[in-house]
Enzyme design. Structure first.
Site, PDB file in Angstrom:
ATOM      1  N   SER A  55       0.853  -1.176   0.000  1.00  0.00           N
ATOM      2  CA  SER A  55       0.000   0.000   0.000  1.00  0.00           C
ATOM      3  C   SER A  55       0.893   1.232   0.000  1.00  0.00           C
ATOM      4  O   SER A  55       2.119   1.121   0.012  1.00  0.00           O
ATOM      5  CB  SER A  55      -0.869   0.002   1.255  1.00  0.00           C
ATOM      6  OG  SER A  55      -0.047   0.287   2.371  1.00  0.00           O
ATOM      7  N   LYS A  56       0.251   2.384   0.032  1.00  0.00           N
ATOM      8  CA  LYS A  56       1.003   3.642  -0.029  1.00  0.00           C
ATOM      9  C   LYS A  56       2.064   3.754   1.061  1.00  0.00           C
ATOM     10  O   LYS A  56       3.079   4.412   0.882  1.00  0.00           O
ATOM     11  CB  LYS A  56       0.044   4.829   0.076  1.00  0.00           C
ATOM     12  CG  LYS A  56      -0.863   4.901  -1.140  1.00  0.00           C
ATOM     13  CD  LYS A  56      -1.388   6.304  -1.356  1.00  0.00           C
ATOM     14  CE  LYS A  56      -2.279   6.368  -2.569  1.00  0.00           C
ATOM     15  NZ  LYS A  56      -3.697   6.331  -2.259  1.00  0.00           N
ATOM     16  N   ARG A  57       1.797   3.093   2.200  1.00  0.00           N
ATOM     17  CA  ARG A  57       2.785   3.122   3.288  1.00  0.00           C
ATOM     18  C   ARG A  57       4.148   2.617   2.832  1.00  0.00           C
ATOM     19  O   ARG A  57       5.176   2.970   3.376  1.00  0.00           O
ATOM     20  CB  ARG A  57       2.340   2.219   4.441  1.00  0.00           C
ATOM     21  CG  ARG A  57       1.359   2.825   5.389  1.00  0.00           C
ATOM     22  CD  ARG A  57       1.074   1.836   6.511  1.00  0.00           C
ATOM     23  NE  ARG A  57       0.719   0.506   5.991  1.00  0.00           N
ATOM     24  CZ  ARG A  57       1.447  -0.582   6.136  1.00  0.00           C
ATOM     25  NH1 ARG A  57       2.576  -0.531   6.780  1.00  0.00           N
ATOM     26  NH2 ARG A  57       1.036  -1.739   5.652  1.00  0.00           N
TER      27      ARG A  57
END
Ligand code: GLU
Length: 487
Positions: A254-256
């Protein structure tokens, strides 16, 4: 004769084009190439709230940039078009009428409140919530009456009771679901728009798709789709659900974890060949330990039977390593083209550089090529040429300038450099030997203080190259600034 393989990529244009989508597209594309089959691209935009034409454009552009071309589909056309689901509504409508007429689908007038209450009750009993089938057997007259009254409705498919919905997935093996847990699900929503699970089946059937290769997150949709294949009397394609892509921490990417869209990687200066090579290895294991694959090799070697069931881990170091490999194949002009936007962004290049600036930048970028794994890293690598902050970066570096011989070395270098007719990498190189001999010091005591005095760091490309690119004036001025020169 065996049947021609027909595969498809069917993105929903609801946001940035995720790396996982690109991997699905690539696997389908490679499968078509490998088997001499056909690859279709279809846009699944029935989620009207989330779909945008901007996202559709991004996806098409990213696919083209990756070199993933399609034989039939959106923009290119083909025998089974149109290829955007919202342009196919009359087709779905026709099948809905047929299913209704055959009693395989029905109108459901349950209100959202009723459905919610039913769901709560089931959950309180610890059951999986499924629609009770309340409207399944409404008398014909009642249905007509409600329709006349203009009551809102959805259309549901009749799911057979007590059946096992099963299939052999090329990646996951045998998969089975209990039809009682599926229930009579909605195929057309109250706004008249058919749902993904319904459209996908009609489209895959009409487009004669033989293999549905897609992300694992669609595995749970497959039983619903099987119900529809059976109801519509379509042959069921072979499914292959490719595992998730995880970040280095083994959590769903994910964006993390950093950049997740193809566009972000393009904008960071990754090369399409490198990204394709990397994506191919996210789940597919070749039968050797080869890691660099040309497109031709991928086309020849890719096959679904070597696609692993366990999740693929997105290893950015590996992507960087692969990209570095492809960057080394670029010539100086190509390398500059990749790096220029990043130099401009850092303020190191004019927006419209003239020929002289371009030629200098080309040399700078070329000199730094061993130190850059992807385009955006160029800004850091070339910083020494632009910054006025070139003081030694740490104590270890500063110590180099404290060597007893440093002042003599720097002074002699200044004198020699000043005396050169022309400053080029070739004319500068002999000076270092001359200083070694003249001052009777080892190479290290020549190169290091000069390097640190003019760049502030102990690493980088060859010193003669740095000096030539920096130019005589700047080098002399930095030597002066060191405060170490004997007059
Ligand atoms: N439109 C779906 C998605 O973007 C793809 C569904 C499929 O491949 O069947 O996730």
């Amino acid at each position: 004769m065996t049947q021609e393989v027909r595969v498809r990529f069917a993105p929903s244009p609801t946001g940035p084009f995720h790396i996982g989508g690109a991997r699905s597209a690539l696997f389908n594309y490679l499968m078509a190439k490998h088997t001499n089959g056909k690859f279709v691209v279809r846009i699944e935009d029935t989620d009207r709230k989330r779909s945008t034409s901007e996202s559709e454009e991004n996806i098409k552009e990213a696919l083209k940039w990756l070199g993933i071309t399609w034989d039939e589909g959106i923009d290119v056309g083909g025998p089974d078009g149109p290829y955007r689901q919202t342009d196919r509504l009359p087709i779905y409508q026709k099948y809905t009428e047929k299913l209704l007429a055959e009693g395989k689908a029905y109108y459901c007038f349950c209100t959202p409140e009723e459905l919610e209450a039913e769901k709560q009750e089931q959950m309180n009993r610890g059951e999986t919530p499924v629609y009770s089938g309340k409207c399944r057997n409404l008398p014909k007259e009642t249905v007509e009456q409600y329709l006349k009254e203009g009551r809102p409705y959805v259309i549901r498919i009749v799911t057979p009771k007590d059946e096992t919905l099963e299939f052999d997935d090329l990646v996951r093996g045998h998969v089975a679901f209990d039809s009682n847990k599926v229930g009579d699900f909605v195929i057309v929503k109250s706004d008249g728009i058919p749902v993904y699970n319904y459209c996908v089946v009609i489209d895959d059937a009409l487009m004669r798709i033989t293999h549905v290769v897609r992300a694992e997150e669609h595995l749970s949709n497959t039983p619903r789709q099987l119900v529809l294949y059976h109801a519509l009397g379509f042959p069921v394609p072979t499914f292959a659900h490719v595992s998730l892509i995880l970040g280095a921490d083994k959590k769903k990417m994910s964006k993390r974890h950093g950049a997740t869209s193809v566009q972000q990687y393009r904008d960071m200066g990754y090369l399409p060949d490198a990204l394709v090579n990397f994506l191919a290895l996210l789940g597919w294991t070749p039968d050797s330990d080869q890691e660099i694959f040309s497109r031709e090799e991928l086309n020849q070697q890719f096959s679904l039977d070597r696609v692993a069931k366990n999740p693929a881990v997105f290893d950015i170091e590996k992507l960087n390593w692969i990209n570095f490999h492809y960057m080394k194949q670029l010539d100086a002009d190509q390398l500059l083209a990749l790096c220029l936007p990043h130099l401009q962004q850092a303020g190191y290049a004019s927006q419209e550089p003239d020929a002289a600036e371009l030629s200098w930048l080309k040399d700078v970028v070329w000199a730094m090529r061993e130190h850059v794994q992807y385009g955006a890293q160029i800004a850091d690598a070339v910083q020494v040429f632009f910054t006025e902050d070139y003081a030694p970066e740490n104590e270890e570096t500063a110590a180099v300038l404290k060597e007893e011989t440093a002042p003599a070395v720097l002074t002699m270098f200044r004198d020699e450099l000043a005396a050169l007719d022309e400053v080029t990498a070739d004319t500068v190189q002999p000076l270092f030997k001359k200083i070694q001999k003249g001052l009777k010091v080892k190479g290290k005591f020549v190169y290091m203080p000069i390097r640190v005095a003019i760049t502030g760091v102990m690493h980088g490309p060859d010193l003669n190259v740095i000096v030539a690119l920096m130019g005589r004036d700047k080098v002399l001025s930095r030597l002066e600034q060191s405060g170490l020169l004997n007059q």
